[in-house]
Design an enzyme around this catalytic site. Structure first.
Site, PDB file in Angstrom:
ATOM      1  N   HIS A  34      -4.867  -1.882   7.836  1.00 47.55           N
ATOM      2  CA  HIS A  34      -3.865  -1.512   6.826  1.00 47.55           C
ATOM      3  C   HIS A  34      -3.536  -2.748   6.002  1.00 47.55           C
ATOM      4  O   HIS A  34      -3.005  -3.724   6.513  1.00 47.55           O
ATOM      5  CB  HIS A  34      -2.615  -0.956   7.505  1.00 47.55           C
ATOM      6  CG  HIS A  34      -1.553  -0.573   6.529  1.00 47.55           C
ATOM      7  ND1 HIS A  34      -1.725   0.469   5.652  1.00 47.55           N
ATOM      8  CD2 HIS A  34      -0.332  -1.092   6.266  1.00 47.55           C
ATOM      9  CE1 HIS A  34      -0.644   0.569   4.891  1.00 47.55           C
ATOM     10  NE2 HIS A  34       0.212  -0.367   5.241  1.00 47.55           N
ATOM     11  N   ASP A 149       1.384   4.908   5.804  1.00 44.74           N
ATOM     12  CA  ASP A 149       2.570   4.041   5.871  1.00 44.74           C
ATOM     13  C   ASP A 149       3.713   4.406   4.922  1.00 44.74           C
ATOM     14  O   ASP A 149       4.824   3.922   5.130  1.00 44.74           O
ATOM     15  CB  ASP A 149       2.152   2.573   5.643  1.00 44.74           C
ATOM     16  CG  ASP A 149       3.181   1.596   6.184  1.00 44.74           C
ATOM     17  OD1 ASP A 149       3.931   1.982   7.103  1.00 44.74           O
ATOM     18  OD2 ASP A 149       3.252   0.451   5.699  1.00 44.74           O
ATOM     19  N   HIS A 418       3.392   1.125  -1.614  1.00 47.54           N
ATOM     20  CA  HIS A 418       4.603   1.511  -0.861  1.00 47.54           C
ATOM     21  C   HIS A 418       5.476   0.337  -0.433  1.00 47.54           C
ATOM     22  O   HIS A 418       6.503   0.551   0.211  1.00 47.54           O
ATOM     23  CB  HIS A 418       4.216   2.388   0.340  1.00 47.54           C
ATOM     24  CG  HIS A 418       3.283   1.720   1.302  1.00 47.54           C
ATOM     25  ND1 HIS A 418       1.922   1.809   1.187  1.00 47.54           N
ATOM     26  CD2 HIS A 418       3.510   0.955   2.380  1.00 47.54           C
ATOM     27  CE1 HIS A 418       1.351   1.114   2.160  1.00 47.54           C
ATOM     28  NE2 HIS A 418       2.301   0.587   2.897  1.00 47.54           N
TER      29      HIS A 418
END
Ligand SMILES: [Zn+2]
Length: 1010
Positions: A34, A149, A418
């Site tokens: 990620h 996420d 995000h």
């Protein structure tokens, strides 16, 4: 959706389970990393510390072991690696791995966009950017999402991904207790019908990750090191020269392999119980992982072998898989799935006292900058397309122009991440986003000014003579595909001016003291500009009385104290054709608003309040970038309020200043409300029907969260409506929880929110130019969080410099609409776009010095409009008109052949392909006229761009020919409440297309070369 409504739906599938007990469990080990595109560290820092190494080492390791797999997500990092790091050999290897399905791109956006505070148009942009690159470079089209996420999940996302051609959608962060219930009921997988209007047409299979989310279990009972992360954790700013990273897990050895296997198998079995099939998705990775993939795979390979050699005994098999491998295996089981309707998963709470509702407002300045810059890009795109078609008439280099647009597309995409627009990043990363947006803005404004300059030279040769006058020239571009009538505000240094348009006609204008600069004046000009066109205005100082902009006159009311309401002065009305706003001179506050069409008067008061946040973790829950944890109820933050009414012919402005102390010199809050004096007939309809409000808030005291609370006598039953990404509305009844009720009743407002009177349907609508948190703390109330300044002593926040000590002053804008349900339903989507995509003003200083537009006296009288206007029906939004500059054949097989034979080479960007996307703004059944399907003849609408040769319908991000796009069908149980039947959209017939309610349709348009 409340828990109880879910349960029957979730329990249903339990009964359908077959011979599950005997099936061995199949674990799909999905290696991933990620990679936040900014959060604590900048993109460049991340590239140096780990991101480049992820791709370099993963590619090498996949080549080394045939069964190994990897999924790649964030395209911004991948593209930086591809363009700046990868060797020719590595590029060749990537192509091989993709062809073999061992490396897979999922999601495929530039970033993993936030779902709560981003606007749909920007989400589409960031996906389009990534998908365009992947398709052009590799001929691949991502088929699955990976939204692991983002802090909560929007119901607009499933629709978006269905339109992009995805076969399945994956999310993770949803409310903790809802996730728990879904887990217990084996309801984490379902088919989501995100749009009430599109329903089954754009449904998508959705997988919610279980409680372990996207990281592998973090601790091993036999080791003090973290989970299955043999490469440890990334080191900033540079990788350690000796290759030894902190927190490396114990290597797998013959001595501990059994323990490792036990932990992995136990975890797989625990998770298998939460799913209906024996297929378990076992994500292997976490944030910033696989920067040393060789260590990762060297340890996992023997572990998988060990498990598989004892599969019968352990009851589990384990294999490396891409996300596609997992979903393909799941799909092949042909299970009948439950469905979910159009409700979203917002807000997100990770624990009882951790409501992630603060980020709806955090870093308000970045939130508005992201939106304004996106709007500028939107304008630049259509302006450039109109420059290129029917034929470029000037000296502008199209390659340079495309570069300017490209840079801004990338910056606007990046900030949708995000941990970007959410305001949850560190200050230096915030500065990085701002810098990228500023650089891109400069380029696109230059481009737009150059286009105006070119056009001016072309259309008015000879006007480049005479002396430079005092005053200024303004070119005003309307980026919407409708004629817009609005007020443009310029700041000028002189009070007596006249404004003329390009044909020398005098424009209605008003001048008044500026609220921003004490020594300057605000010049308000009433403009009417056709779709995708610009007008030029000349502002000149005058001495005579005839041609001047009218001066507004100011009436001042003395300060009034908050706690006292002395006097019986009559209410003061401020009216236009649509509303009468009544002010109470005894309090200097808003008293009520009368909507003239329905003759309905709504009592309405507005005030500023502040929540006092706790910053000491030892004393209870804290508010931070992410979380909102109010320490009690909000308190009024002012003691006195002053009132001025600035009355003019064009606009009347109500100025209210709120003072923290009765005798304070400076105010802490302000509201400037405007009513425009235009008729509500055609053209003036939207402008007349809004009360424009601008606030001034800040700098706040430390640990304060400031809200604007509007209290009305609407019988709203404490139900608030707020939007998902400007695409659809959600009903938000106030819910009561054991703890943290206030914070868990905050919702994002991206573009609009409203209260509705349950008796007569009257609505109070708020439209926003940036995202905010909103709530309805009482009946008839709507509360908008405007600004936050927070600091706390939580070690994690301090270590990462993630406190929100935001000392800025913010100037949020809300437009208020009041009226019957029918009237506001019709006005809301169009007014929201009018706010989002306001005309772009280019001033003479920006225009090229050698361009005619910047010189000479007033522009010579000439034909008022050189370009044919583009006008769409009232229910259609021109979502994009651009020249993307991709270079690939529209035929997939031809494109893939060209890539295979290496013909692509150094090909130039294709400037002839025009991307057009249309969006029907209304839900089915919402309005008797506007909710109807609408047929447009693109040739007629886009006549100003030339003769159309071909119209091709494409998938949302342009990569699929719509005729060949086949998404997987996931079997569902019949649902009696499956919504209204939807009529399938038909492929375009020639240049005629019909757009149904809420459809978004994307086309490539080819014009005839001139
Ligand atoms: Zn993240």
């Amino acid at each position: 959706m409340e828990l109880l409504r879910w349960l029957p739906l979730l329990l249903g599938p339990l009964l359908l389970r077959g011979s599950r007990a005997v099936d061995p469990i199949r674990a799909f080990v999905v290696p991933h990393s990620h990679m936040d595109v900014g959060w604590v560290y900048t993109v460049q820092e991340s590239m140096r510390a780990y991101a480049a190494n992820v791709y370099t080492s993963v590619v090498a390791e996949l080549v080394r072991g045939e069964r190994r797999r990897f999924i790649a997500v964030e395209q911004e990092f991948f593209r930086l690696w591809w363009d700046q790091v990868a060797s020719e050999q590595q590029k060749w290897q990537v192509r091989q791995l993709l062809a073999q399905g061992r490396l897979e791109f999922v999601l495929g956006g530039q970033v993993m966009h936030d779902e709560a505070v981003t606007q749909l148009d920007d989400q589409i942009l960031q996906l389009t950017e990534g998908h365009g690159f992947l398709y052009e470079t590799f001929g691949v089209r991502p088929r699955f999402s990976w939204q692991v996420d983002p802090f909560g999940a929007s119901a607009a996302t499933p629709t978006l991904f269905a339109l992009a051609g995805f076969n399945a959608h994956l999310i993770s962060r949803i409310d903790y207790d809802l996730k728990d219930a879904m887990q217990q009921a084996q309801g984490l997988q379902f088919v989501w019908r995100g749009s009430p209007s599109l329903s089954t047409q754009q449904q998508i299979f959705t997988h919610v990750m279980d409680q372990f989310s996207y990281c592998t279990p973090a601790s091993l009972p036999f080791s003090n090191r973290s989970g299955f992360y043999w490469n440890g954790v990334a080191v900033f700013p540079e990788p350690p020269p000796d290759g030894v990273y902190p927190n490396m897990s114990e290597p797998v050895t013959p001595a501990n392999i059994k323990l490792y296997a036990q932990v992995l198998v136990a975890n797989v079995k625990q998770r298998a119980a939460w799913f209906r099939t024996p297929h378990v998705l076992w994500p292997w990775g976490c944030d910033k992982q696989f920067f040393n993939a060789s260590v990762q795979f060297a340890n996992m390979d023997p572990l998988l072998d060990h498990i598989n050699s004892r599969a019968a005994e352990l009851g589990v098999t384990a294999e490396y898989a891409t996300l596609g491998d997992y979903f393909r295996a799941l799909h092949a089981l042909n299970v009948t799935w439950g469905t979910r309707d159009h409700h979203d998963f917002l807000p997100y709470a990770s624990e009882q006292l951790q409501a992630w509702t603060g980020f709806y407002t955090s870093r308000s300045t970045l939130k508005v900058l992201a939106r304004q810059v996106s709007a500028l890009l939107y304008a630049g795109e259509s302006m450039f397309t109109r420059y290129m078609w029917p034929a470029p008439r000037g000296t502008l280099d199209p390659a340079w122009a495309l570069q300017q647009l490209q840079q801004l597309r990338w910056a606007v995409s990046e900030v949708q991440h995000h941990d970007a627009i959410t305001g949850t990043e560190s200050p230096k990363v915030n500065d990085m986003y701002v810098e990228h947006l500023a650089e891109g803005t400069l380029g696109v404004r230059k481009l737009m000014a150059a286009i105006v300059g070119d056009r001016a030279q072309h259309t008015a040769p000879g006007s480049d003579s005479g002396t430079r006058p005092e005053g200024l020239l303004a070119s005003v571009y309307n980026p919407l595909a409708w004629t817009v009538t609005t007020i443009v505000t310029l700041t000028v240094g002189f009070p007596r001016v006249s404004v003329t348009d390009e044909s020398g006609r005098l424009m209605p204008a008003q001048i008044q003291n500026s609220t921003k600069e004490p020594s300057a004046y605000d010049l308000l000009i009433l403009v009417t500009i056709p779709g995708l066109s610009y007008r030029r205005y000349s502002v000149r100082p005058t001495t005579g009385t005839q041609a001047a902009a009218t001066m507004a006159s100011t009436i001042r009311f003395g300060r009034r104290l908050r706690r006292t309401n002395q006097g019986d002065k009559h209410l003061v009305p401020v009216a236009n054709d649509c509303y009468t706003v009544l002010l109470d001179p005894n309090t200097n506050l808003l008293h009520s608003v009368q909507e003239r069409q329905s003759n309905r008067t709504v009592r309405m008061a507005q005030e500023f309040l502040e929540y006092h946040a706790n910053g000491d973790v030892r004393r209870g829950p804290i508010s931070d970038n992410y979380l909102f944890a109010p320490n009690g109820t909000a308190e009024p933050s002012w003691e006195a309020v002053g009132l001025e009414i600035v009355a003019g012919k064009l606009v009347t402005e109500i100025r209210q200043h709120f003072y923290r102390d009765a005798k304070a010199q400076n105010y802490t809050y302000a509201v400037y409300s405007r009513l425009a004096h235009v008729s509500q007939g055609p053209g003036g309809e939207l402008l007349c029907h809004r009360i424009e409000q601008e606030y001034r808030v800040g700098p706040l005291e430390l640990n304060r969260e400031a809200v604007l609370r509007t209290s009305s006598d609407l019988d709203s039953r404490q139900v608030l409506y707020s939007d998902n990404n400007g695409y659809q509305m959600q009903r938000r009844p106030y819910r009561h929880y054991k703890k943290n009720t206030l914070a868990r009743n905050y919702y994002p407002m991206v573009q609009s929110a409203f209260l509705q009177d349950e008796k007569d349907g009257s609505r109070l609508v708020l439209l926003a130019e940036r995202a905010h948190g909103v709530s309805s703390p009482g009946g008839g109330q709507v509360e908008v969080m405007l600004h936050r300044r927070l600091w706390n002593n939580l070690a994690w926040d301090l270590n990462y410099n993630l406190t929100l000590n935001d000392t800025s002053v913010v100037h949020p804008v809300l437009w208020l609409l009041l009226g019957s349900r029918a009237a506001t339903t019709a006005l809301r989507p169009r007014s929201a776009l009018a706010l989002q995509y306001r005309p772009v003003v280019l001033l003479s200083g920006e225009l090229p010095a050698d361009g005619a537009a910047a010189r000479g006296p007033a522009p010579k009288p000439q034909a008022p409009q050189q370009q044919t206007a583009v006008t769409l029906p009232a229910n259609l939004h021109l979502q994009i008109l651009s020249v993307p500059g991709w270079n690939y054949s529209a035929s997939h097989s031809e494109h893939v052949r060209a890539l295979r034979t290496g013909q692509r080479g150094q090909a130039q960007a294709d400037l002839r392909r025009v991307l057009l996307r249309l969006h029907h703004l209304y839900e089915a059944g919402e309005d008797p006229v506007l909710s109807q399907p609408v047929m447009v003849n693109l040739q007629t609408v886009l006549w100003g761009l030339g003769v159309m040769e071909a119209v091709e319908e494409r998938s949302l991000t342009g990569t699929w020919d719509a005729r060949t796009m086949r998404r997987w069908n996931w079997r569902t149980s019949p649902d009696p409440q499956a919504g209204l039947p939807t009529s399938r959209s038909r492929p375009p017939r020639g240049s005629r297309v019909t757009i149904h309610p809420k459809e978004i349709r994307t086309f490539f348009i080819h014009f005839r070369q001139q």
